[in-house]
Enzyme design. Structure first.
Site, PDB file in Angstrom:
ATOM      1  N   PHE A 126      -6.010  -4.121   3.364  1.00  0.00           N
ATOM      2  CA  PHE A 126      -6.777  -3.866   4.589  1.00  0.00           C
ATOM      3  C   PHE A 126      -5.932  -3.215   5.677  1.00  0.00           C
ATOM      4  CE2 PHE A 126      -8.655  -7.681   2.544  1.00  0.00           C
ATOM      5  CZ  PHE A 126      -9.826  -7.089   2.106  1.00  0.00           C
ATOM      6  N   GLU A 143     -13.102   2.709   5.017  1.00  0.00           N
ATOM      7  CA  GLU A 143     -13.059   2.168   6.374  1.00  0.00           C
ATOM      8  C   GLU A 143     -14.343   2.297   7.188  1.00  0.00           C
ATOM      9  OE1 GLU A 143      -9.484   4.671   6.791  1.00  0.00           O
ATOM     10  OE2 GLU A 143      -8.760   3.075   8.081  1.00  0.00           O
ATOM     11  N   ALA A 188      -6.190   5.395   5.098  1.00  0.00           N
ATOM     12  CA  ALA A 188      -7.041   6.425   5.696  1.00  0.00           C
ATOM     13  C   ALA A 188      -8.270   6.727   4.828  1.00  0.00           C
ATOM     14  CB  ALA A 188      -6.237   7.705   5.965  1.00  0.00           C
ATOM     15  N   ARG A 226      -8.044  -1.613   8.696  1.00  0.00           N
ATOM     16  CA  ARG A 226      -9.297  -0.919   8.377  1.00  0.00           C
ATOM     17  C   ARG A 226      -9.977  -0.289   9.600  1.00  0.00           C
ATOM     18  NH1 ARG A 226     -13.163  -3.958   4.052  1.00  0.00           N
ATOM     19  NH2 ARG A 226     -14.050  -2.146   3.047  1.00  0.00           N
ATOM     20  N   GLU A 234       0.265  -1.540   4.642  1.00  0.00           N
ATOM     21  CA  GLU A 234       0.585  -0.113   4.640  1.00  0.00           C
ATOM     22  C   GLU A 234       2.060   0.065   5.011  1.00  0.00           C
ATOM     23  OE1 GLU A 234      -2.021   2.516   6.852  1.00  0.00           O
ATOM     24  OE2 GLU A 234      -0.567   4.146   6.721  1.00  0.00           O
ATOM     25  N   PHE A 265      -8.192   1.768  11.623  1.00  0.00           N
ATOM     26  CA  PHE A 265      -6.969   2.402  12.111  1.00  0.00           C
ATOM     27  C   PHE A 265      -7.114   2.947  13.531  1.00  0.00           C
ATOM     28  CE2 PHE A 265      -3.288   5.372  11.620  1.00  0.00           C
ATOM     29  CZ  PHE A 265      -2.421   4.570  10.920  1.00  0.00           C
ATOM     30  N   ARG A 318      -5.506   8.219  16.153  1.00  0.00           N
ATOM     31  CA  ARG A 318      -6.868   8.139  15.633  1.00  0.00           C
ATOM     32  C   ARG A 318      -7.828   7.644  16.715  1.00  0.00           C
ATOM     33  NH1 ARG A 318      -9.981   8.512  10.887  1.00  0.00           N
ATOM     34  NH2 ARG A 318      -8.154   9.156   9.717  1.00  0.00           N
ATOM     35  N   GLN A 336       0.835  -1.200   0.000  1.00  0.00           N
ATOM     36  CA  GLN A 336       0.000   0.000   0.000  1.00  0.00           C
ATOM     37  C   GLN A 336       0.873   1.255   0.000  1.00  0.00           C
ATOM     38  OE1 GLN A 336      -2.657  -2.083   3.303  1.00  0.00           O
ATOM     39  NE2 GLN A 336      -3.382   0.005   2.996  1.00  0.00           N
TER      40      GLN A 336
HETATM   41  N1  MTE Z   1     -11.366  -3.044   0.098  1.00  0.00           N
HETATM   42  C1  MTE Z   1     -10.786  -4.125  -0.465  1.00  0.00           C
HETATM   43  N2  MTE Z   1     -11.503  -4.862  -1.323  1.00  0.00           N
HETATM   44  N3  MTE Z   1      -9.504  -4.485  -0.181  1.00  0.00           N
HETATM   45  C2  MTE Z   1      -8.744  -3.776   0.711  1.00  0.00           C
HETATM   46  O1  MTE Z   1      -7.582  -4.117   0.950  1.00  0.00           O
HETATM   47  N4  MTE Z   1      -8.664  -1.858   2.257  1.00  0.00           N
HETATM   48  C3  MTE Z   1      -9.447  -0.951   3.115  1.00  0.00           C
HETATM   49  C4  MTE Z   1     -10.522  -0.239   2.291  1.00  0.00           C
HETATM   50  N5  MTE Z   1     -11.255  -1.192   1.496  1.00  0.00           N
HETATM   51  C5  MTE Z   1      -9.335  -2.636   1.337  1.00  0.00           C
HETATM   52  C6  MTE Z   1     -10.659  -2.291   0.965  1.00  0.00           C
HETATM   53  C7  MTE Z   1      -8.651   0.062   3.790  1.00  0.00           C
HETATM   54  S1  MTE Z   1      -7.876  -0.372   5.220  1.00  0.00           S
HETATM   55  C8  MTE Z   1      -8.558   1.340   3.347  1.00  0.00           C
HETATM   56  S2  MTE Z   1      -7.719   2.523   4.208  1.00  0.00           S
HETATM   57  C9  MTE Z   1      -9.199   1.760   2.097  1.00  0.00           C
HETATM   58  O2  MTE Z   1      -9.865   0.681   1.431  1.00  0.00           O
HETATM   59  C10 MTE Z   1      -8.123   2.354   1.191  1.00  0.00           C
HETATM   60  O3  MTE Z   1      -8.593   2.672  -0.059  1.00  0.00           O
HETATM   61  P1  MTE Z   1      -9.335   4.060  -0.377  1.00  0.00           P
HETATM   62  O4  MTE Z   1      -8.537   5.122   0.287  1.00  0.00           O
HETATM   63  O5  MTE Z   1      -9.300   4.118  -1.838  1.00  0.00           O
HETATM   64  O6  MTE Z   1     -10.700   3.950   0.198  1.00  0.00           O
HETATM   65 MO1  MOS Z   2      -6.346   1.475   5.922  1.00  0.00          MO
HETATM   66  S1  MOS Z   2      -6.175   0.710   7.796  1.00  0.00           S
HETATM   67  O1  MOS Z   2      -5.961   3.118   6.464  1.00  0.00           O
HETATM   68  O2  MOS Z   2      -4.890   0.938   5.208  1.00  0.00           O
END
Ligand code: MTE
Ligand code: MOS
Length: 752
Positions: free
Chosen positions: A222, A706, A503, A336, A226, A338, A304, A191
């Site tokens: 998820f 998230e 985030a 997810r 990161e 955080f 957070r 990430q």
């Molecule tokens: N959805 C899927 N399918 N796979 C993932 O790894 N990560 C989550 C969320 N949704 C994730 C997911 C997390 S922890 C975050 S922070 C956000 O997606 C990041 O992507 P965005 O900033 O584009 O929402």
């Molecule tokens: Mo999502 S826990 O901010 O990668």
């Protein structure tokens, strides 16, 4: 409706991940030697592996040319253990062999001698011993001590929420290739491409421009990739640098489970003071975060937590103390939400506890204290367009809370050993990285001579659909169909200094950067045509792959426009940049306006428990969520349902334990209970609350990644509500996850 650009290749198995890449000649396979003991390294003894046929090299801390240090926030994390090991699963050496099998066989020959040291596995133990990863955080609003006396009820209690394993389908993996003049090219499942680049440069003693990181996509992150994709990519780079061969390092599931951190468990204690009518006057809370052996992202996650301590509620007097406890476990990390979900769990537990004492349904206290516009959060941010009450009211009327409660009561009267429970779960989630400097993104947009468009950004596609959103944004601004736009891999040489995709902000930050680049290109193209045709710029428009003048199509298709601009030597490339305006954060005082905006929603959860067996199911989850003006309803709905399932898993099923030596018990997926179809709610309704959105959300479509995970917390409280119809348990200490075993104990042993 915009299509999902990766869906068909995903379902056909045509999408590529690290394991699908055809390897270059002479690629070596790496296996990591992990510590199996916490203590002092007496003898690493790598000889047996080195002596094996097919093993090319075995690298340890001594072979690192730069700094043996990959800590991102604090420099407290060696890439390879030096004199000591701090947790079981800590990398100690890297074995490089001609085949994967040989690398693992060589590893099996190694058995370093480690003199066992003290092992701490829980946050409480660490707290008692004064073992912390970083200075504690405090935050205050009003004066709690001056208000306990005005309360009709003060409840005190403790809570514990557990670990959660990310279970990304694709384990940690990377491929590093040595290039000319000491450069390294890394393909990684991360990430944070820039984190990988920065740490590789640090460890190898190279300037950052010698390291290129490319990310095509992730089979899920998820949060688990990161920061924690970094060690594996850096190790592969170290191997490539040392041997001059490409090196592939992909963790087997067992190693991945053992060596990587999870969602942080929190042990918390609280004091909540209320008026008889349920109005909350004061909240005092202490969080002990089980951080693991090094800081990783724990300080940011704890920050957070502190910023989400009051959940979805306005509380005039608040005191928060938060400690990052140092334990001998793999560093726990982003997951997810955080740190937000852990905070919401505590305030919801406190409210449920108070409701029992006041003889109210929890929802009555919740409703009474919901946030509204103008409320000031404990860190000073004033809520602007707050939809907390609108979401709640819409759930109440659309899904009929009163009727759900009446049905519950009727059912519970008729059934002795089956009980139903109902819970409401309001969510308020701050969007932006707390750390202001991280809220920036770049985009590079090329229009090729044939009219096709390539978009590069800092955003990493990990299943959340960000590529589809970026494609949609570029196509919309340029007035062309999505088929003409391709979203490229994320590459540190095309877009530099990337913030991690995290985030929930990737679509906002990178989408805005794409939007800006495309606005520039569009304006440049139309300026060119206006001059050429002697027309007024303001009359021209681009839509449907065509130029229009005052609403009428011109003899200029998109392709003809591009050919014309290219001939006239108009620059067809643009770099867009976006930095979230107005936000700021004073870390020392824990005050500021860290979030661009908040996302709101409410879920009503109905569940049924089997008192004799301890089993349960979730009957329904009915959600009203504030999406703003959703850019893509399919993606957003997918994020709500996926996040919800993940939240339910964390709260009700998923359980991880370590023994007293810090060894992960049952390090395999066959014994890790994930939510499957049977565990998912029988019914999930999601209503899109159409609001004005927010200017700081891209296309006014609010961040979605998230926040929906937090709805899963409601499943816990629905089960608790059901249990209480059988037995009036005290609620002064509650513990998640609510596994069937735990539920059984609540019903029959009066303790978790
Ligand atoms: N959805 C899927 N399918 N796979 C993932 O790894 N990560 C989550 C969320 N949704 C994730 C997911 C997390 S922890 C975050 S922070 C956000 O997606 C990041 O992507 P965005 O900033 O584009 O929402
Ligand atoms: Mo999502 S826990 O901010 O990668």
């Amino acid at each position: 409706m915009a299509k999902l650009i990766e869906a068909s290749s995903h379902v056909r198995g045509a999408s590529r991940f690290i394991e699908d890449i055809s390897l270059p000649q002479h690629t070596l396979y790496a296996a990591c030697l992990f510590s199996q003991e916490v203590g002092t390294i007496v003898d690493l003894n790598l000889e047996p592996a080195l002596a094996m046929e097919g093993v090319v090299s075995v690298l340890s801390a001594a072979d690192i040319p730069g700094r043996n240090q990959i800590g991102g926030i604090f420099a407290d994390e060696p890439l390879l253990a030096g004199a000591e090991t701090h947790y079981i699963g800590q990398p100690m050496a890297l074995i490089l062999a001609t085949t994967r099998e040989l690398a693992y066989r060589a590893r099996a020959l190694l058995n370093p001698t480690i003199e066992p040291g003290r092992v701490i596995t829980t946050a409480q133990e660490a707290d008692q011993l004064g073992e912390y990863l970083f200075p504690e955080r405090t935050m205050q609003k009003g004066d709690v001590d001056a208000h306990w006396g005005q309360c009709d009820l003060v409840v005190e209690g403790t809570t514990h929420s557990g670990f959660q394993e990310h279970v990304y389908l694709e384990t940690q993996a990377s491929l590093a290739m040595p290039e000319e003049r000491g450069r390294i090219r890394i393909l990684a499942s991360t990430q944070g491409p820039t984190a990988v680049q920065r740490m590789t440069a640090r460890v190898l003693g190279l300037p950052m421009h010698h390291v290129e990181v490319d990310v095509l996509r992730l089979g899920g992150g998820f949060g688990g990739k990161e920061d924690q994709a970094t060690p594996w990519a850096v190790l592969a780079a170290l191997g490539a640098h040392a041997t001059g061969h490409p090196v592939k390092l992909a963790l087997e599931r067992h190693d991945d489970l053992m060596a990587t951190g999870k969602r942080h468990p929190y042990s918390s204690s609280y004091k909540l003071g209320l008026k008889k009518d349920g109005t909350i006057l004061a909240f005092d809370v202490t969080y002990l975060q089980n951080g693991g052996a090094c800081a990783d992202l724990s300080p940011a996650i704890l920050e957070r937590t502190v910023c989400h301590a009051t959940g979805s509620y306005e509380i005039p007097n608040v005191r928060i103390l938060a400690r990052g406890c140092k334990t001998n476990l793999p560093p726990n990390t982003a997951f997810r939400g955080f740190g937000g979900p852990q905070a919401h769990f505590v305030i919801e537990a406190a409210i449920a506890h108070a409701a029992r004492k006041l003889n109210l349904h929890t929802s009555q206290i919740q409703a009474k204290n919901l946030l509204e516009e103008g409320d000031r959060l404990p860190f000073g941010q004033v809520l602007e367009a707050c939809h907390a009450k609108a979401c709640w009211a819409e759930v109440q009327s659309r899904y009929n809370l009163e009727q759900a409660l009446a049905k519950r009561d009727a059912f519970n009267k008729d059934h002795k050993l089956k009980k139903k429970g109902v819970a409401m779960m309001p969510v308020c989630f701050g969007i932006s990285f707390n750390k202001t400097s991280m809220n920036q993104a770049g985009a590079l947009v090329h229009i090729y001579q044939d009219g096709s468009v390539g978009v590069s950004t800092a955003a990493v596609e990990m299943g959340q659909g960000v590529n589809t959103k970026l494609c949609h944004i570029a196509a919309t601004v340029l007035g062309i169909s999505m088929e003409r736009v391709h979203v490229e891999s994320t590459n540190t040489t095309r877009v530099a200094n990337t913030s991690p995709t995290a985030a929930s902000s990737a679509a906002d930050l990178n989408g805005k950067a794409v939007e800006r680049a495309c606005i520039m290109l569009r304006s440049r193209l139309l300026t060119h045509l206006a001059a050429k045709k002697n027309m007024l710029f303001k009359h021209l428009d681009l839509a449907k792959d065509q130029v229009y003048s005052e609403g009428k199509p011109l003899q200029y298709s998109w392709n003809r426009l591009i050919r014309s601009a290219f001939e006239a030597r108009v620059d067809l490339s643009e770099h867009g940049y976006y930095a979230t305006p107005e936000i700021y954060w004073n870390k020392e005082e824990n005050q500021g306006k860290p979030f661009a905006y908040h996302t709101y929603g409410t879920a009503m959860i109905c569940a049924e428990v089997d008192i004799l067996r301890g089993t349960y199911h979730i009957d329904s989850v009915q959600i009203v969520h504030d999406f703003g003006k959703s850019l893509n309803r399919d993606i957003d709905l997918g994020q709500v349902e996926g996040g919800l399932a993940q939240g339910i898993g964390w709260m009700t099923l998923e359980e991880i334990s370590y023994d007293e030596r810090g060894r992960l018990l049952a390090a395999n997926l066959s014994s890790y209970k994930l939510p499957d179809l049977g565990a998912c709610p029988k019914k999930v309704d999601t209503h899109f609350l159409e609001t004005d959105g927010n200017e700081k959300a891209v296309f006014k479509s609010k961040a979605i990644g998230e926040p929906p995970l937090l709805y899963g917390i409601g499943a816990y409280f629905a089960l608790l509500d059901a249990i209480r119809a059988f037995k009036d348990i005290p609620l002064d200490h509650i513990q998640a996850p609510m596994t069937p075993e735990q539920l059984f104990n609540y019903c029959h042993k009066n303790e978790p």
